[in-house]
Motif scaffolding. Structure first.
Motif, mmCIF file in Angstrom:
data_model
loop_
_atom_site.group_PDB
_atom_site.id
_atom_site.type_symbol
_atom_site.label_atom_id
_atom_site.label_comp_id
_atom_site.label_asym_id
_atom_site.label_seq_id
_atom_site.Cartn_x
_atom_site.Cartn_y
_atom_site.Cartn_z
ATOM 1 N N UNK A 177 11.406 5.248 1.619
ATOM 2 C CA UNK A 177 10.696 5.055 0.361
ATOM 3 C C UNK A 177 9.199 4.952 0.616
ATOM 4 N N UNK A 178 8.408 5.541 -0.298
ATOM 5 C CA UNK A 178 6.963 5.535 -0.133
ATOM 6 C C UNK A 178 6.360 4.149 -0.047
ATOM 7 N N UNK A 179 6.946 3.189 -0.760
ATOM 8 C CA UNK A 179 6.422 1.826 -0.734
ATOM 9 C C UNK A 179 6.732 1.071 0.538
ATOM 10 N N UNK A 180 7.567 1.676 1.390
ATOM 11 C CA UNK A 180 7.964 1.019 2.639
ATOM 12 C C UNK A 180 6.972 1.251 3.764
ATOM 13 N N UNK A 181 6.074 2.220 3.590
ATOM 14 C CA UNK A 181 5.140 2.563 4.666
ATOM 15 C C UNK A 181 3.709 2.605 4.153
ATOM 16 N N UNK A 182 2.799 2.140 4.987
ATOM 17 C CA UNK A 182 1.362 2.211 4.722
ATOM 18 C C UNK A 182 0.693 2.941 5.868
ATOM 19 N N UNK A 183 -0.216 3.871 5.570
ATOM 20 C CA UNK A 183 -0.966 4.549 6.616
ATOM 21 C C UNK A 183 -2.452 4.272 6.432
ATOM 22 N N UNK A 184 -3.196 4.216 7.547
ATOM 23 C CA UNK A 184 -4.639 3.922 7.450
ATOM 24 C C UNK A 184 -5.504 5.174 7.429
ATOM 25 N N UNK A 185 -4.875 6.358 7.465
ATOM 26 C CA UNK A 185 -5.640 7.590 7.449
ATOM 27 C C UNK A 185 -6.251 7.939 8.785
ATOM 28 N N UNK A 186 -5.962 7.127 9.791
ATOM 29 C CA UNK A 186 -6.519 7.357 11.122
ATOM 30 C C UNK A 186 -5.434 7.213 12.195
ATOM 31 N N UNK A 238 9.399 -4.437 0.952
ATOM 32 C CA UNK A 238 8.440 -3.346 1.114
ATOM 33 C C UNK A 238 7.075 -3.899 1.505
ATOM 34 N N UNK A 239 6.410 -3.170 2.365
ATOM 35 C CA UNK A 239 5.110 -3.614 2.876
ATOM 36 C C UNK A 239 4.037 -3.641 1.792
ATOM 37 N N UNK A 240 4.124 -2.730 0.789
ATOM 38 C CA UNK A 240 3.011 -2.615 -0.162
ATOM 39 C C UNK A 240 2.943 -3.759 -1.166
ATOM 40 N N UNK A 241 3.869 -4.714 -1.050
ATOM 41 C CA UNK A 241 3.777 -5.904 -1.903
ATOM 42 C C UNK A 241 2.844 -6.954 -1.350
ATOM 43 N N UNK A 242 2.606 -6.916 -0.020
ATOM 44 C CA UNK A 242 1.818 -7.999 0.573
ATOM 45 C C UNK A 242 0.815 -7.555 1.629
ATOM 46 N N UNK A 307 2.475 -13.784 -8.759
ATOM 47 C CA UNK A 307 2.265 -12.346 -8.690
ATOM 48 C C UNK A 307 1.273 -11.951 -7.611
ATOM 49 N N UNK A 308 1.492 -10.763 -7.040
ATOM 50 C CA UNK A 308 0.615 -10.227 -5.994
ATOM 51 C C UNK A 308 -0.365 -9.222 -6.585
ATOM 52 N N UNK A 309 -1.587 -9.237 -6.050
ATOM 53 C CA UNK A 309 -2.605 -8.253 -6.433
ATOM 54 C C UNK A 309 -2.731 -7.147 -5.387
ATOM 55 N N UNK A 310 -2.027 -7.283 -4.274
ATOM 56 C CA UNK A 310 -2.136 -6.320 -3.174
ATOM 57 C C UNK A 310 -1.583 -4.957 -3.581
ATOM 58 N N UNK A 311 -0.678 -4.939 -4.532
ATOM 59 C CA UNK A 311 0.005 -3.718 -4.944
ATOM 60 C C UNK A 311 -0.832 -2.903 -5.935
#
Length: 370
Positions: A177-186, A238-242, A307-311
């Motif tokens: 799932x897309x929300x499970x991964x974060x990339x830094x572009x580098x 999912x990582x994109x929550x926090x 609630x989280x603002x990171x998302x």
């Protein structure tokens, strides 16, 4: 004579194979690279809520959030709206018209969906070595078969056909799932084992196997694995929550106390704060607060958690930030505005959406410019 023919035919093939293998090794096995979210967009994908899965009350409570997102996004990019059927399309057009939202930058795709979490089931746009934009179609199984998923899993294939873009079919390779991964572009990927190496998604898959797949199809070579916490909620953390990459050198997360409130394991908190990029350089840490109070929906339901603002979601000229009618909305918006000084921060009321477990990033998906 046979020896001469052998040398004329076989030797050049051997040289070609060696050269090809050498070129492949230089790319570290990378076939495709995923553009980072803040790169210029052609548009944003939204799957509009409908009544056919959970009822009319469910969808009606969410329409205002989708209207607000569309209104903010159309200023600087296209908005591709997936509607369940023609009746839903007409309903959406009428709501946008009544809200004075221009449809000049909006187009519609009629595809049945199970739900609206396009970040997780939608297309992942990547570039091949020649820079051509393609669609990766990863497997989606309703976060480990916890929800209906057949219609949503078909969305990337339908979009690739509608857009005439090459589709890379990864359904049999990995559930991701897309929300499970974060990339830094580098070259760095951040994720949780609980959402990727979970037997409800990828039974028997090792970390090394997952890394080889991510390297090949997302173009990352450095990995930050958190343990996460399976079973806490539907996504298995999912990582994109926090935790998100604000840019290639910045990690956006929360304070230690707020991460603990989010039930992030202690070891993961330490790993986050000590995270380094592929060059071994520590990330700059930006901390967003949780809401001061537990969230109450617009229809009066007390959720019992903050609630989280990171998302948040980074678009071309705006950053859409989840807001909760909480005193910390202004605090979080100001921090994010400082992080993206050339973009306008737009707070989006997600209280009703949050009752279903997600926020802004969960329901948006970027399409980069070609």
């Amino acid at each position: 004579m046979k020896k001469i023919l052998y040398l004329m035919v076989v030797f050049p093939l051997m040289v070609f194979a060696q050269k090809n293998q050498s070129q492949l090794s230089k790319t570290n096995g990378i076939l495709y690279t995923m553009p980072e979210e803040s790169e210029p967009h052609e548009g944003t994908w939204l799957q509009w809520p409908h009544e056919y899965q959970y009822g009319e009350t469910y969808s009606n409570r969410l329409d205002e959030t989708w209207i607000a997102m569309t209104e903010a996004l159309v200023r600087s990019e296209k908005v591709h709206i997936i509607a369940y059927d023609e009746d839903e399309k007409e309903k959406i057009e009428e709501m946008l018209h009544e809200a004075n939202v221009s449809l000049a930058n909006v187009d519609f795709y009629i595809f049945p969906t199970d739900d609206f979490w396009v970040r997780d089931n939608g297309p992942i746009y990547v570039r091949d070595r020649a820079g051509k934009l393609l669609i990766e179609d990863w497997g989606f199984n309703g976060w480990g078969k916890k929800a209906a998923f057949t219609n949503c899993n078909a969305i990337p294939s339908k979009i690739s056909s509608a857009q005439g873009k090459t589709r890379v079919d990864l359904n049999s390779v990995m559930i991701n799932e897309g929300g499970a991964v974060e990339i830094d572009g580098n070259g760095t990927l951040l994720t949780t084992k609980s959402a990727v190496l979970n037997s409800n998604r990828n039974p028997g898959m090792s970390q090394a196997q997952a890394e080889a797949i991510f390297r090949k199809y997302l173009g990352v070579t450095h990995f930050i694995w958190l343990n996460g916490k399976a079973g806490l909620e539907i996504t298995d953390m999912h990582i994109d929550g926090f935790a998100r990459f604000g840019n290639s050198s910045t990690l956006v997360t929360m304070s230690e106390d707020d991460l603990a409130d989010w039930q992030v394991p202690d070891d993961d908190i330490d790993k986050l704060y000590q995270a380094k990029n592929k060059s071994g350089k520590p990330y700059r840490i930006v901390k967003l607060p949780l809401t001061k109070n537990a969230v109450t929906t617009a229809y009066g339901k007390e959720l019992g958690y903050k609630g989280s603002y990171v998302n948040y979601y980074i678009a071309n000229k705006v950053v859409l930030v989840p807001n909760y009618h909480d005193v910390n909305d202004a605090v979080a918006n100001a921090i994010i505005q400082k992080l993206y000084p050339t973009k306008e921060v737009v707070g989006i009321d997600v209280r009703n959406l949050y009752a279903n477990g997600g926020m802004i990033h969960c329901v948006t998906q970027q399409q980069p410019k070609q």
